[in-house]
Design a protein around this motif. Structure first.
Motif, PDB file in Angstrom:
ATOM      1  N   VAL A  61      -9.060   7.514 -11.878  1.00 20.47           N
ATOM      2  CA  VAL A  61      -8.603   6.198 -11.427  1.00 20.47           C
ATOM      3  C   VAL A  61      -7.618   6.344 -10.275  1.00 20.47           C
ATOM      4  CG1 VAL A  61      -7.234   4.174 -12.063  1.00 20.47           C
ATOM      5  CG2 VAL A  61      -8.996   5.026 -13.621  1.00 20.47           C
ATOM      6  N   PHE A  62      -6.625   7.226 -10.446  1.00 19.44           N
ATOM      7  CA  PHE A  62      -5.555   7.328  -9.460  1.00 19.44           C
ATOM      8  C   PHE A  62      -5.927   8.227  -8.278  1.00 19.44           C
ATOM      9  CE2 PHE A  62      -3.170   6.495 -13.496  1.00 19.44           C
ATOM     10  CZ  PHE A  62      -2.832   5.194 -13.179  1.00 19.44           C
ATOM     11  N   LEU A  63      -6.596   9.356  -8.545  1.00 22.73           N
ATOM     12  CA  LEU A  63      -6.887  10.317  -7.491  1.00 22.73           C
ATOM     13  C   LEU A  63      -7.755   9.710  -6.390  1.00 22.73           C
ATOM     14  CD1 LEU A  63      -7.167  13.085  -6.149  1.00 22.73           C
ATOM     15  CD2 LEU A  63      -8.887  13.668  -7.852  1.00 22.73           C
ATOM     16  N   TRP A  99       0.559   6.368  -6.999  1.00 21.72           N
ATOM     17  CA  TRP A  99      -0.765   6.873  -7.410  1.00 21.72           C
ATOM     18  C   TRP A  99      -0.831   8.396  -7.297  1.00 21.72           C
ATOM     19  CZ3 TRP A  99      -0.767   2.333  -8.940  1.00 21.72           C
ATOM     20  CH2 TRP A  99      -1.885   1.591  -9.273  1.00 21.72           C
ATOM     21  N   PHE A 100      -0.253   8.951  -6.218  1.00 19.05           N
ATOM     22  CA  PHE A 100      -0.268  10.409  -6.073  1.00 19.05           C
ATOM     23  C   PHE A 100       0.594  11.075  -7.148  1.00 19.05           C
ATOM     24  CE2 PHE A 100      -1.874  10.089  -1.595  1.00 19.05           C
ATOM     25  CZ  PHE A 100      -2.931  10.962  -1.757  1.00 19.05           C
ATOM     26  N   GLN A 145      -5.796   8.393  -1.973  1.00 19.75           N
ATOM     27  CA  GLN A 145      -6.093   8.707  -0.578  1.00 19.75           C
ATOM     28  C   GLN A 145      -6.463   7.445   0.193  1.00 19.75           C
ATOM     29  OE1 GLN A 145      -5.747  11.425   1.106  1.00 19.75           O
ATOM     30  NE2 GLN A 145      -6.834  10.909   2.995  1.00 19.75           N
ATOM     31  N   THR A 146      -7.193   6.547  -0.448  1.00 18.45           N
ATOM     32  CA  THR A 146      -7.567   5.289   0.191  1.00 18.45           C
ATOM     33  C   THR A 146      -6.332   4.508   0.626  1.00 18.45           C
ATOM     34  OG1 THR A 146      -9.593   5.130  -1.122  1.00 18.45           O
ATOM     35  CG2 THR A 146      -8.771   3.098  -0.175  1.00 18.45           C
ATOM     36  N   MET A 147      -5.291   4.547  -0.172  1.00 20.85           N
ATOM     37  CA  MET A 147      -4.075   3.810   0.163  1.00 20.85           C
ATOM     38  C   MET A 147      -3.313   4.432   1.341  1.00 20.85           C
ATOM     39  SD  MET A 147      -3.900   1.101  -1.661  1.00 20.85           S
ATOM     40  CE  MET A 147      -5.676   1.055  -1.335  1.00 20.85           C
ATOM     41  N   ILE A 148      -3.544   5.715   1.635  1.00 26.60           N
ATOM     42  CA  ILE A 148      -2.961   6.294   2.852  1.00 26.60           C
ATOM     43  C   ILE A 148      -3.537   5.585   4.065  1.00 26.60           C
ATOM     44  CG2 ILE A 148      -2.835   8.345   4.322  1.00 26.60           C
ATOM     45  CD1 ILE A 148      -2.712  10.056   1.863  1.00 26.60           C
ATOM     46  N   ALA A 185       0.804  -1.224   0.000  1.00 26.65           N
ATOM     47  CA  ALA A 185       0.000   0.000   0.000  1.00 26.65           C
ATOM     48  C   ALA A 185       0.837   1.274   0.000  1.00 26.65           C
ATOM     49  CB  ALA A 185      -0.969  -0.010   1.183  1.00 26.65           C
ATOM     50  N   PRO A 186       1.927   1.381   0.781  1.00 20.58           N
ATOM     51  CA  PRO A 186       2.697   2.634   0.761  1.00 20.58           C
ATOM     52  C   PRO A 186       3.253   2.952  -0.627  1.00 20.58           C
ATOM     53  CG  PRO A 186       3.315   1.276   2.646  1.00 20.58           C
ATOM     54  CD  PRO A 186       2.464   0.421   1.777  1.00 20.58           C
TER      55      PRO A 186
END
Length: 445
Positions: free
Chosen positions: A350-352, A321-322, A356-359, A314-315
């Protein structure tokens, strides 16, 4: 010879249909949540062009921040209220609140009344999503919690798509008020929600209603949550202080800064995308089409990010993604052929929406089990201040005649989150990915 009786449906098939009812009702509630959240951004270009209420860009940014401030209040109070009245009643109350608040917007005769409506709507919107996530977590089939929560999160973006079509079909021929009247219609859904939705199993267990909880768990073929010990205010304070003990304070602040920039980007773009695309020379109909494409990308991103995080961590996925989000948002400041712009908007969505979810996923897997809820909750809460700041920032830039810089400013927010989450990941001594926990806790923003 008499014919043999038809076999009754198997218990598993019947139970699957019952579980689908709970998830379906929550999905519809979150769909209406997304519609109400995105409708302001969809009608904003019209409001500015017609100078409704004498609206200017900076005032419009303030109005956008009112809703996100209301969401901050709703999100922070939802847990306490749900513990008192139950998650089912809170969901019904939230749907009722943001529907009636849209009615206030529809009949408003001044910017102050309109702002009051958006603030109250934000309170309902902020309280609904975490409560709906808790509900589907309780009733998700065994081993399917992450998938079900991922499906639930697609409803928010489906509501964004619906908001664009509502604006396209109603604003020009009927007027902007009609769009907000559509957002009142979920009020008709509230009685259905109250009648058909069962109470949260976690709430029933916490309140000592064990027999009722066991009956529902058996009927829906789901795991009965374990009874958790009651936490005192001192326990909750200790959990927060633990986020700053030793060297943890640097990690905590890095996660909070990343979340601030991420939600600034999410809500800034959600509020100002149609208006900023108009400043780039696109027709209003095309600008609203971009809202549809952007949210389609969000749906795809929610389904893709979890799988990517399972494989690469995830990190790492959050940072990448950001970076890709920042590139996409910056490209939107350049007037390109319609087909190319549409593709960029889709990929940015897709990425935006999943960066944030991955944070939250990163915070979840790098926290101890007893401190995980506190760590994720406070990371989300600090990010909400970015959600308030993002719409305001877009309005200030447009008011100053720097609309072209709007996309650049949001892109810089994405780059800052990439840096913060990247540094936090490098500093962390813990490694490994736990896909189920990641995806379930990641959906909580």
């Amino acid at each position: 010879m008499s014919s043999s009786p038809s076999p009754s449906p198997s218990p598993s098939a019947r139970i699957s249909r019952l579980a689908l009812l709970v998830v379906g009702l929550c999905w519809l509630a979150v769909l209406f949540d997304g519609l109400d959240m995105f409708i302001y951004g969809s009608v904003l270009p019209h409001l500015l062009e017609t100078k409704t209420f004498g609206l200017t860009a900076d005032t419009a940014g303030d109005l956008g921040s009112y809703a996100t401030f209301g969401m901050l209040v709703g999100a922070l109070t939802a847990g306490t209220v749900a513990d008192r009245i139950g998650r089912k009643k809170l969901m019904v109350a939230c749907v009722t609140l943001f529907s009636l608040a849209s009615g206030i917007c529809a009949i408003s005769g001044s910017v102050e009344v309109f702002g009051l409506g958006r603030t109250l709507a934000g309170v309902g919107l902020g309280g609904l999503l975490p409560t709906a996530i808790s509900m589907v977590s309780d009733y998700a089939p065994r081993g399917r919690g992450a998938i079900v929560i991922g499906m639930l999160m697609t409803a928010h973006h489906a509501g964004g798509i619906l908001s664009a079509y509502v604006a396209k079909w109603l604003v020009d021929p009927v007027g902007w008020r009609a769009a907000f009247w559509v957002c009142v219609t979920p009020l008709l859904f509230a009685p259905m929600l109250a009648r058909l939705l069962p109470e949260s199993l976690s709430f029933l267990v916490a309140k000592g209603r064990a027999e009722e909880a066991q009956a529902l768990a058996t009927r829906y073929d789901v795991e009965l949550p374990a009874a958790a010990g009651s936490k005192t205010a001192g326990d909750r304070w200790d959990a927060l202080v633990n986020l700053f003990r030793g060297g943890e304070w640097t990690q905590t602040l890095l996660y909070w800064c990343a979340s601030f920039g991420g939600l600034l980007l999410v809500y800034g773009v959600a509020t100002w995308l149609p208006t900023l695309m108009r400043t780039e020379g696109y027709e209003l109909a095309n600008a609203l089409t971009f809202v549809v494409v952007f949210n389609l990308g969000g749906i795809v991103g929610m389904l893709v990010a979890g799988r990517a995080a399972d494989r690469f961590g995830a990190p790492r996925i959050s940072a990448i993604w950001f970076a890709l989000t920042a590139a996409g948002v910056y490209l939107l400041s350049i007037h390109m052929p319609m087909g190319v712009t549409t593709l960029v908007v889709f990929l940015t969505g897709v990425f935006l929406n999943s960066a944030q979810t991955m944070i939250y996923a990163t915070v979840s897997i790098r926290s101890t089990p007893d401190n995980r809820a506190t760590a994720v909750g406070w990371t989300s809460g600090m990010g909400r201040f970015g959600a308030v700041f993002g719409p305001w920032l877009g309005g200030q830039l447009l008011a100053a005649g720097n609309g072209d810089f709007g996309f650049t400013a949001f892109a810089l927010a994405g780059l800052s989150s990439m840096v913060f989450i990247g540094i936090a990941a490098l500093r962390s001594a813990k490694t490994g990915v736990q896909s189920g926990a990641e995806q379930e806790l990641a959906a909580a923003h």
